[in-house]
Design a protein around this motif. Structure first.
Motif, PDB file in Angstrom:
ATOM      1  N   ARG A 276       0.802  -1.224   0.000  1.00  0.00           N
ATOM      2  CA  ARG A 276       0.000   0.000   0.000  1.00  0.00           C
ATOM      3  C   ARG A 276       0.841   1.283   0.000  1.00  0.00           C
ATOM      4  NH1 ARG A 276      -4.999   1.734   0.471  1.00  0.00           N
ATOM      5  NH2 ARG A 276      -5.406   3.726   1.509  1.00  0.00           N
TER       6      ARG A 276
ATOM      7  N   SER B   5       1.024   4.852  -5.671  1.00  0.00           N
ATOM      8  CA  SER B   5       0.911   6.313  -5.674  1.00  0.00           C
ATOM      9  C   SER B   5      -0.517   6.757  -5.375  1.00  0.00           C
ATOM     10  CB  SER B   5       1.345   6.864  -7.033  1.00  0.00           C
ATOM     11  OG  SER B   5       0.379   6.563  -8.028  1.00  0.00           O
ATOM     12  N   GLY B   6      -0.649   7.999  -4.942  1.00  0.00           N
ATOM     13  CA  GLY B   6      -1.957   8.545  -4.620  1.00  0.00           C
ATOM     14  C   GLY B   6      -2.887   8.561  -5.813  1.00  0.00           C
ATOM     15  N   THR B   7      -2.359   8.845  -6.994  1.00  0.00           N
ATOM     16  CA  THR B   7      -3.197   8.869  -8.192  1.00  0.00           C
ATOM     17  C   THR B   7      -3.753   7.490  -8.504  1.00  0.00           C
ATOM     18  OG1 THR B   7      -2.002  10.755  -9.133  1.00  0.00           O
ATOM     19  CG2 THR B   7      -3.216   9.349 -10.663  1.00  0.00           C
TER      20      THR B   7
ATOM     21  N   ARG C  86      -4.200   4.984  -6.390  1.00  0.00           N
ATOM     22  CA  ARG C  86      -5.202   4.619  -5.370  1.00  0.00           C
ATOM     23  C   ARG C  86      -6.523   5.346  -5.644  1.00  0.00           C
ATOM     24  NH1 ARG C  86      -0.854   5.285  -1.678  1.00  0.00           N
ATOM     25  NH2 ARG C  86      -1.737   7.276  -0.986  1.00  0.00           N
ATOM     26  N   ALA C  87      -6.455   6.620  -6.059  1.00  0.00           N
ATOM     27  CA  ALA C  87      -7.673   7.376  -6.369  1.00  0.00           C
ATOM     28  C   ALA C  87      -8.392   6.773  -7.574  1.00  0.00           C
ATOM     29  CB  ALA C  87      -7.331   8.837  -6.631  1.00  0.00           C
TER      30      ALA C  87
ATOM     31  N   SER D  59       1.521  11.300  -8.232  1.00  0.00           N
ATOM     32  CA  SER D  59       1.195  11.171  -6.813  1.00  0.00           C
ATOM     33  C   SER D  59      -0.014  11.995  -6.372  1.00  0.00           C
ATOM     34  CB  SER D  59       2.421  11.577  -5.966  1.00  0.00           C
ATOM     35  OG  SER D  59       3.507  10.728  -6.254  1.00  0.00           O
ATOM     36  N   SER D  60      -0.373  13.049  -7.097  1.00  0.00           N
ATOM     37  CA  SER D  60      -1.391  13.958  -6.564  1.00  0.00           C
ATOM     38  C   SER D  60      -2.501  14.274  -7.554  1.00  0.00           C
ATOM     39  CB  SER D  60      -0.723  15.270  -6.128  1.00  0.00           C
ATOM     40  OG  SER D  60      -0.089  15.900  -7.234  1.00  0.00           O
TER      41      SER D  60
ATOM     42  N   ARG E 291      -7.714  15.158  -8.224  1.00  0.00           N
ATOM     43  CA  ARG E 291      -8.147  15.919  -7.057  1.00  0.00           C
ATOM     44  C   ARG E 291      -9.649  16.147  -7.103  1.00  0.00           C
ATOM     45  NH1 ARG E 291      -3.465  18.751  -8.546  1.00  0.00           N
ATOM     46  NH2 ARG E 291      -4.706  20.360  -9.555  1.00  0.00           N
TER      47      ARG E 291
ATOM     48  N   THR F 174      -9.464  11.958  -2.308  1.00  0.00           N
ATOM     49  CA  THR F 174      -8.304  12.808  -2.583  1.00  0.00           C
ATOM     50  C   THR F 174      -8.521  14.187  -1.974  1.00  0.00           C
ATOM     51  OG1 THR F 174      -9.249  13.516  -4.703  1.00  0.00           O
ATOM     52  CG2 THR F 174      -7.783  11.601  -4.728  1.00  0.00           C
ATOM     53  N   LYS F 175      -7.512  15.018  -2.064  1.00  0.00           N
ATOM     54  CA  LYS F 175      -7.607  16.383  -1.573  1.00  0.00           C
ATOM     55  C   LYS F 175      -8.598  17.178  -2.422  1.00  0.00           C
ATOM     56  CE  LYS F 175      -2.865  16.586   0.211  1.00  0.00           C
ATOM     57  NZ  LYS F 175      -1.563  17.288   0.141  1.00  0.00           N
TER      58      LYS F 175
END
Length: 769
Positions: A246, A250-252, A254-255, A310-311, A314, A320-321
């Motif tokens: 986990r 990356s955050g992307t 997972r989103a 990673s981001s 959104r 996500t943020k």
């Protein structure tokens, strides 16, 4: 524009009020705002403006009107809307340097939007500042496709995504779910997908509905990847949520997995988790098949709101943020003729838009959901949706992504201009790995190969091979290196880094009689004649040799008029002969209804299916060689008037002179003009590629001709033989290294250089690498 119709014009299932939130409270308009409202109402309903509104217009009230002088709206402190307009225009570049007659105009609304223009100097339109506004709401007389909706600034509406998918599934059957006629775009034998329910990697036994992720890679050392060692573990349920894996996802990604769950799509394709990174035998095969991944996907999810992996994505609540979507709203009037609008921002290019691989990924995808800093963007084969716009049915009648969608790629005739346009757009993008230059374009050429007999060889269409070889540099070029076993050839665009100008529009389109851009019959432009010997391609080991399918001239030279227009003569598939009562006969193709042609082109390869070979970069060619000297750089009298793009047509141009220092031609080289001193007077070996002629008369577009042949607008034009006919030979400047010759430039010389050859050099074999 007509008034509101009984049929709302909206897509089924969409309710504009669902997305419209926090509408500004109605306000009493000032006299300036009232003028704007009266003008919009009169333009849309054909009513005369209210005499009491004091509408001041010096032009047709249904095209544009003067609202107010600039100084007056600046002083209108009592109206918050006017002050907001003043601030916006000032931020866009308005200043106190406006002339006394500077004023603000408003244009007639069109399809849901209008513009407010500050005319700073009536003598200079280049100083005008334009504010484009999209009207809010779908029940006003000026509503249309560009009408807007207010959306949540922080969170995306998942229901909107589901509506777009449902509408496409129900309304676009046979268009977005299937593109008839496109074949050869296959999936790999083994397809690894992420199962977002079981949270693991799975091997697809059949082709399920899956989402393909398109994003910008991040160069992080601990990113989760598929390897031979972890494959067994990664296919176990729950492996992707394990404590070990986990943190490495990356955050992307997972989103994207969570978004798949929210819209009920179980499988997700991710490049990092599709290719077994250390399986070097199959890695190249899987990379080459990526075009098919996007072509067969249920939906492509494009992450353009981040410059790394990673981001992105959104604004997915609880995932996500929050995003920061800005809508600058202007309220000019209250009901019953409410005019509430927001500013239309032009989205600048992002890291995603500049990436080489994403060009193919979006072109080949049937449907794309793109996350951007300006809201979600939906693109399919039938329509183009924006999160900040109303979903109007009118978009189904042709308002779509135009030349940037898959349907545009598929043509049944060899449209070489289409290939050239795609290539030029692709070459504006960047690649992390130079070896990917052909791979990231392969999916597009595979589709085009269905109408190009012979396909493509190192990025050049074989049907127009000698014309495609005539590309030239538009800025300083640098040889592209390769870490693979097959080098990139110097004779192809793929072998160089930098901006190029293709010669196709000049040398490869003389079969086109008329097209949608050029009204009426085209001029004679440039007529090209292939060299009598055939280009041959070789396998990597050079043991097998076959002809390059360079037969674009087949129906021009082998079947000259008038036998070309014999109704009894069989034509290639799709072609028809037209013999009007007046004028000359011509040809058409059923897949190019807006075109007419001087002669048809072959549309199928008549050599049968050739065995699949790994062709190497070396070409064999029998030609004539000649040695000339490089003269001074060309000088253009109108150089100061040219913009940057036009100037690039003339990059690195030098005169060619003979042993007596007489001008005999021009050469395009790939060095900066400031470096010219080191090659002046240098002897260069040139080989003949083809010959050509053009007519310098009123029947031709002389301005366009000078773009194709810049020497006609230079200080050497006086050396070109007088008269309406300009004949020349296309040559390549080569440099020999051992037994292989490499391209250094491209040029044109007078035919006399190759006439009366006393040295018997005709028949020289050149191995061009």
């Amino acid at each position: 524009m007509a008034s509101a119709k009984p049929d709302s014009g909206l897509e089924p299932g969409y309710n504009g009020s669902d997305a419209a939130i926090d509408l500004p409270k109605p306000v009493e308009p000032c006299s300036i705002c009232q003028r704007l409202v009266d003008f919009l109402r009169s333009s849309c309903t054909r009513e005369e403006p209210n005499a009491d509104s004091d509408l001041d217009s010096d032009s047709d009230t249904r095209s544009a009107c003067v609202l107010v002088i600039w100084s007056a709206i600046q002083q209108n402190d009592g109206c918050p809307t006017c002050q907001k307009v003043v601030k916006t225009l000032s931020d866009l570049g308005a200043s106190d340097s406006c002339t006394e007659d500077a004023h603000i105009r408003v244009t007639q609304p069109w399809d849901g939007h209008f513009t407010i223009k500050l005319c700073r100097d009536c003598q200079d339109e280049d100083k005008d500042i334009v504010l484009s506004l999209s009207t809010l709401g779908d029940n006003t007389p000026w509503a249309g496709y560009f009408s807007g909706v207010l959306v949540d600034a922080s969170w995306v509406d998942i229901g909107r995504i589901e509506q777009w998918l449902a509408q496409c599934n129900s309304l676009h059957k046979g268009v977005c779910s299937d593109i008839p006629g496109i074949t050869g775009i296959k999936l790999p034998d083994i397809l690894y997908l992420v199962d977002v329910e079981d949270q693991c990697i799975t091997v697809a036994e059949e082709i399920p509905s899956y989402i393909a992720l398109s994003y910008v890679w991040a160069h992080a050392s601990n990113q989760c990847e598929l390897t031979k060692e972890n494959l067994a573990f990664m296919t176990q349920p729950g492996s992707l949520t394990s404590d070990h894996m986990r943190p490495r996802i990356s955050g992307t990604i997972r989103a994207a997995m969570r978004l798949c769950q929210l819209i009920a799509v179980r499988f997700l394709w991710i490049d990092r988790l599709y290719i077994i990174q250390n399986d070097f035998l199959r890695k190249a095969e899987h990379i080459d098949a990526i075009g098919g991944i996007y072509f067969h996907s249920y939906l492509t999810l494009a992450v353009a709101d981040s410059d790394h992996s990673s981001s992105g994505l959104r604004g997915i609540k609880d995932v996500t943020k929050p995003r920061h979507l800005f809508q600058n709203v202007y309220t000019f009037h209250a009901s019953p003729h409410s005019v509430t609008a927001f500013m239309i921002y032009k989205q600048p290019p992002t890291a995603y838009d500049d990436r080489g691989w994403t060009f193919q990924e979006q072109m080949l995808a049937r449907r794309v959901l793109k996350f951007t800093d300006f809201g979600m963007h939906w693109i399919c084969q039938s329509c183009d949706r924006r999160e900040q716009r109303v979903d109007w049915k009118s978009s189904l009648s042709g308002f779509n992504f135009g030349d940037r969608n898959l349907k545009y790629l598929y043509t049944l005739w060899p449209d070489v201009k289409l290939w050239d346009n795609l290539l030029q757009n692709y070459l504006k993008r960047d690649l992390t790995y130079e070896d990917d230059i052909l791979r990231a374009f392969t999916g597009i050429t595979k589709i085009l190969s269905g109408s190009f007999p012979g396909g493509f060889h190192f990025g050049l269409p074989e049907l127009f091979f000698d014309a495609a070889l005539l590309w030239r540099p538009a800025n300083s070029l640098e040889r592209r290196t390769s870490d693979t076993g097959v080098a990139l050839p110097s004779w192809s665009w793929c072998g160089w880094k930098g901006k190029i100008r293709s010669g196709i529009n000049a040398f490869g389109t003389e079969h086109i009689r008329s097209d949608p851009i050029i009204k009426g019959e085209r001029g004679r432009q440039i007529i090209m004649f292939p060299w009598k010997f055939q280009w041959k391609k070789t396998t990597v080991d050079q043991r097998k040799i076959t002809d390059v399918y360079n037969l674009w001239h087949l129906f021009r030279d082998d079947v000259p008029p008038p036998r070309r227009f014999d109704p009894a003569k069989p034509l290639p598939p799709g072609w028809s002969l037209k013999q009007p009562a007046q004028g000359n006969a011509y040809f058409t193709h059923h897949a190019a209804l807006n075109y007419s042609f001087y002669y048809p082109l072959p549309t199928t390869c008549d050599r049968g299916d050739l065995p699949r070979e790994t062709w190497g970069p070396v070409l064999r060619f029998v030609t004539i060689q000649v040695f000339l000297h490089i003269g001074k750089p060309l000088c253009f009298l109108d150089e100061e008037e040219e913009d940057e793009d036009d100037g690039s047509d003339r990059f690195g141009m030098f005169s060619l002179v003979d042993s007596e220092n007489k001008w005999v031609g021009v050469l395009h080289v790939n060095i900066e003009p400031t470096d010219s001193s080191r090659i002046l007077g240098e002897s260069c070996e040139l080989i003949q590629l083809s010959s050509a002629l053009t007519y310098i008369d009123e029947a031709n577009d002389l301005e366009l001709l000078r773009e194709y042949l810049p020497e006609l607008a230079s200080d050497v034009a006086e050396n070109i033989p007088t008269g309406e006919l300009y004949e020349f030979v296309n040559v390549m400047w080569i440099e020999r290294k051992e037994d292989i010759a490499y391209r250094k430039g491209i040029g044109r010389v007078l035919p006399k250089i190759f006439q009366g050859d006393e040295n018997g050099r005709c028949g020289t074999i050149v191995l061009l690498g």
